[in-house]
Design a protein around this motif. Structure first.
Motif, PDB file in Angstrom:
ATOM      1  N   SER A   1       0.852  -1.191   0.000  1.00 33.16           N
ATOM      2  CA  SER A   1       0.000   0.000   0.000  1.00 33.16           C
ATOM      3  C   SER A   1       0.888   1.240   0.000  1.00 33.16           C
ATOM      4  O   SER A   1       2.078   1.169   0.308  1.00 33.16           O
ATOM      5  CB  SER A   1      -0.901   0.000   1.236  1.00 33.16           C
ATOM      6  N   PHE A   2       0.280   2.375  -0.329  1.00 40.68           N
ATOM      7  CA  PHE A   2       1.037   3.630  -0.405  1.00 40.68           C
ATOM      8  C   PHE A   2       0.373   4.714   0.440  1.00 40.68           C
ATOM      9  O   PHE A   2      -0.847   4.843   0.453  1.00 40.68           O
ATOM     10  CB  PHE A   2       1.101   4.144  -1.853  1.00 40.68           C
ATOM     11  N   TYR A   3       1.188   5.492   1.135  1.00 42.78           N
ATOM     12  CA  TYR A   3       0.756   6.740   1.760  1.00 42.78           C
ATOM     13  C   TYR A   3       1.244   7.876   0.870  1.00 42.78           C
ATOM     14  O   TYR A   3       2.448   8.053   0.697  1.00 42.78           O
ATOM     15  CB  TYR A   3       1.383   6.917   3.142  1.00 42.78           C
ATOM     16  N   TYR A   4       0.321   8.642   0.316  1.00 41.34           N
ATOM     17  CA  TYR A   4       0.685   9.839  -0.444  1.00 41.34           C
ATOM     18  C   TYR A   4       0.617  11.015   0.523  1.00 41.34           C
ATOM     19  O   TYR A   4      -0.459  11.486   0.878  1.00 41.34           O
ATOM     20  CB  TYR A   4      -0.264  10.041  -1.624  1.00 41.34           C
TER      21      TYR A   4
ATOM     22  N   PRO B   1      -5.341  16.711  -0.795  1.00 42.08           N
ATOM     23  CA  PRO B   1      -5.218  16.135   0.546  1.00 42.08           C
ATOM     24  C   PRO B   1      -4.305  14.899   0.521  1.00 42.08           C
ATOM     25  O   PRO B   1      -4.233  14.180  -0.474  1.00 42.08           O
ATOM     26  CB  PRO B   1      -6.657  15.738   0.897  1.00 42.08           C
ATOM     27  N   ALA B   2      -3.610  14.664   1.628  1.00 39.75           N
ATOM     28  CA  ALA B   2      -2.841  13.420   1.770  1.00 39.75           C
ATOM     29  C   ALA B   2      -3.833  12.256   1.818  1.00 39.75           C
ATOM     30  O   ALA B   2      -4.965  12.410   2.289  1.00 39.75           O
ATOM     31  CB  ALA B   2      -2.005  13.471   3.041  1.00 39.75           C
ATOM     32  N   PHE B   3      -3.420  11.094   1.315  1.00 40.40           N
ATOM     33  CA  PHE B   3      -4.333   9.950   1.350  1.00 40.40           C
ATOM     34  C   PHE B   3      -3.548   8.634   1.428  1.00 40.40           C
ATOM     35  O   PHE B   3      -2.365   8.577   1.102  1.00 40.40           O
ATOM     36  CB  PHE B   3      -5.278   9.949   0.141  1.00 40.40           C
ATOM     37  N   PHE B   4      -4.240   7.606   1.890  1.00 35.64           N
ATOM     38  CA  PHE B   4      -3.704   6.249   1.956  1.00 35.64           C
ATOM     39  C   PHE B   4      -4.343   5.440   0.837  1.00 35.64           C
ATOM     40  O   PHE B   4      -5.561   5.472   0.658  1.00 35.64           O
ATOM     41  CB  PHE B   4      -4.013   5.616   3.315  1.00 35.64           C
ATOM     42  N   GLN B   5      -3.516   4.724   0.084  1.00 35.61           N
ATOM     43  CA  GLN B   5      -4.031   3.939  -1.036  1.00 35.61           C
ATOM     44  C   GLN B   5      -3.765   2.459  -0.789  1.00 35.61           C
ATOM     45  O   GLN B   5      -2.624   2.015  -0.771  1.00 35.61           O
ATOM     46  CB  GLN B   5      -3.393   4.389  -2.338  1.00 35.61           C
ATOM     47  N   HIS B   6      -4.851   1.705  -0.609  1.00 35.70           N
ATOM     48  CA  HIS B   6      -4.756   0.262  -0.404  1.00 35.70           C
ATOM     49  C   HIS B   6      -4.241  -0.413  -1.678  1.00 35.70           C
ATOM     50  O   HIS B   6      -4.264   0.176  -2.754  1.00 35.70           O
ATOM     51  CB  HIS B   6      -6.128  -0.329  -0.039  1.00 35.70           C
ATOM     52  N   HIS B   7      -3.822  -1.668  -1.523  1.00 32.19           N
ATOM     53  CA  HIS B   7      -3.390  -2.427  -2.696  1.00 32.19           C
ATOM     54  C   HIS B   7      -4.569  -2.625  -3.646  1.00 32.19           C
ATOM     55  O   HIS B   7      -5.724  -2.706  -3.244  1.00 32.19           O
ATOM     56  CB  HIS B   7      -2.779  -3.769  -2.282  1.00 32.19           C
ATOM     57  N   LYS B   8      -4.276  -2.632  -4.938  1.00 34.54           N
ATOM     58  CA  LYS B   8      -5.265  -2.798  -6.012  1.00 34.54           C
ATOM     59  C   LYS B   8      -6.341  -1.714  -5.992  1.00 34.54           C
ATOM     60  O   LYS B   8      -7.459  -1.933  -6.451  1.00 34.54           O
ATOM     61  CB  LYS B   8      -5.919  -4.187  -5.930  1.00 34.54           C
ATOM     62  N   ASP B   9      -6.013  -0.539  -5.489  1.00 37.87           N
ATOM     63  CA  ASP B   9      -6.981   0.552  -5.381  1.00 37.87           C
ATOM     64  C   ASP B   9      -6.627   1.659  -6.377  1.00 37.87           C
ATOM     65  O   ASP B   9      -5.483   1.801  -6.782  1.00 37.87           O
ATOM     66  CB  ASP B   9      -6.965   1.110  -3.954  1.00 37.87           C
ATOM     67  N   THR B  10      -7.642   2.424  -6.770  1.00 37.54           N
ATOM     68  CA  THR B  10      -7.447   3.559  -7.673  1.00 37.54           C
ATOM     69  C   THR B  10      -7.994   4.816  -7.012  1.00 37.54           C
ATOM     70  O   THR B  10      -9.092   4.803  -6.454  1.00 37.54           O
ATOM     71  CB  THR B  10      -8.165   3.332  -9.017  1.00 37.54           C
ATOM     72  N   THR B  11      -7.223   5.884  -7.078  1.00 36.57           N
ATOM     73  CA  THR B  11      -7.624   7.174  -6.525  1.00 36.57           C
ATOM     74  C   THR B  11      -7.651   8.190  -7.663  1.00 36.57           C
ATOM     75  O   THR B  11      -6.747   8.215  -8.499  1.00 36.57           O
ATOM     76  CB  THR B  11      -6.620   7.631  -5.446  1.00 36.57           C
TER      77      THR B  11
ATOM     78  N   VAL C   1       5.923   9.847  -1.049  1.00 35.44           N
ATOM     79  CA  VAL C   1       5.173   8.615  -0.796  1.00 35.44           C
ATOM     80  C   VAL C   1       5.913   7.743   0.208  1.00 35.44           C
ATOM     81  O   VAL C   1       7.139   7.633   0.161  1.00 35.44           O
ATOM     82  CB  VAL C   1       4.986   7.827  -2.121  1.00 35.44           C
ATOM     83  N   ARG C   2       5.141   7.148   1.113  1.00 31.22           N
ATOM     84  CA  ARG C   2       5.671   6.082   1.977  1.00 31.22           C
ATOM     85  C   ARG C   2       5.035   4.766   1.557  1.00 31.22           C
ATOM     86  O   ARG C   2       3.886   4.739   1.120  1.00 31.22           O
ATOM     87  CB  ARG C   2       5.355   6.356   3.443  1.00 31.22           C
ATOM     88  N   ILE C   3       5.789   3.694   1.702  1.00 32.35           N
ATOM     89  CA  ILE C   3       5.313   2.368   1.316  1.00 32.35           C
ATOM     90  C   ILE C   3       4.975   1.580   2.575  1.00 32.35           C
ATOM     91  O   ILE C   3       5.724   1.614   3.554  1.00 32.35           O
ATOM     92  CB  ILE C   3       6.389   1.630   0.495  1.00 32.35           C
TER      93      ILE C   3
END
Length: 195
Positions: free
Chosen positions: A82-85, A106-116, A156-158
């Motif tokens: 997952s990624f933290y933007y 805004p900062a956001f957290f992106q789960h695996h297999k997710d689209t923002t 980004v943080r992983i």
């Protein structure tokens, strides 16, 4: 005798260092096999150029009045990562010159297999673009399409399971072909991702 002792210590130190490097390499390889990390994917889904006018053509103080809105989709293709933007900045460039900036995301957290989906907006007036931009503008206006570059800079943080890894700075580069008329249509555009 002391020489043999110091040679033995040096040999043991080199051997220990070699074992550490091999162990670290094997660990990284196993990590890669398990998680198969992939960089994010980005697309411009839609774009609308409501205004794009150049005044003071062929003069050093040429100014560009613009109104550009975009839909940028960012996809995480990973199954276990997952990624933290934490920060996003979008820059609009024309003929190598930046004319617009949007860092209002805004900062956001992106789960695996997710689209923002992000919505960069550029509206205003850029001055002092120079005569080179004027030449490009006139040619593209005759052709009916303007070519604008979108550059997106991120921090980004992983996240892998419970572990987070420090800031990476991926960059998305998108070359947009924009119709001069707002209703001229737009073709979905894939962005280059440098992670």
């Amino acid at each position: 005798m002391a020489s043999n002792s110091s040679n033995g210590c040096l040999w043991n130190l080199c051997l220990s260092l070699f074992k550490l490097i091999v162990s670290l390499g094997i660990t990284i390889f196993i990590f890669w096999l398990i998680f198969r990390p992939s960089k994010p994917k980005a697309f411009i889904e839609s774009a609308r150029l409501a205004q794009f006018n150049l005044t003071n053509v062929h003069k050093p103080n040429a100014s560009l009045t613009y109104n550009l809105t975009l839909n940028l989709s960012v996809h995480n293709p990973n199954k276990r990562i997952s990624f933290y933007y934490d920060y996003i900045e979008a820059q609009a460039q024309y003929d190598g010159t930046q004319f617009g900036l949007d860092s209002n995301f805004p900062a956001f957290f992106q789960h695996h297999k997710d689209t923002t989906v992000l919505y960069p907006k550029f509206m205003g007036r850029a001055v002092g673009l120079g005569s080179v931009v004027s030449t490009t503008f006139e040619r593209e206006k005759r052709e009916g399409f303007f070519y604008v570059d979108l550059m997106v800079y991120c921090k980004v943080r992983i996240k892998v399971m419970f572990f987070k890894f420090g800031h990476f700075k991926p960059k998305f580069g998108c070359r947009l072909k924009l119709a001069e008329k707002p209703d001229g249509g737009f073709e979905r555009t894939k962005c280059d991702v440098d992670f």
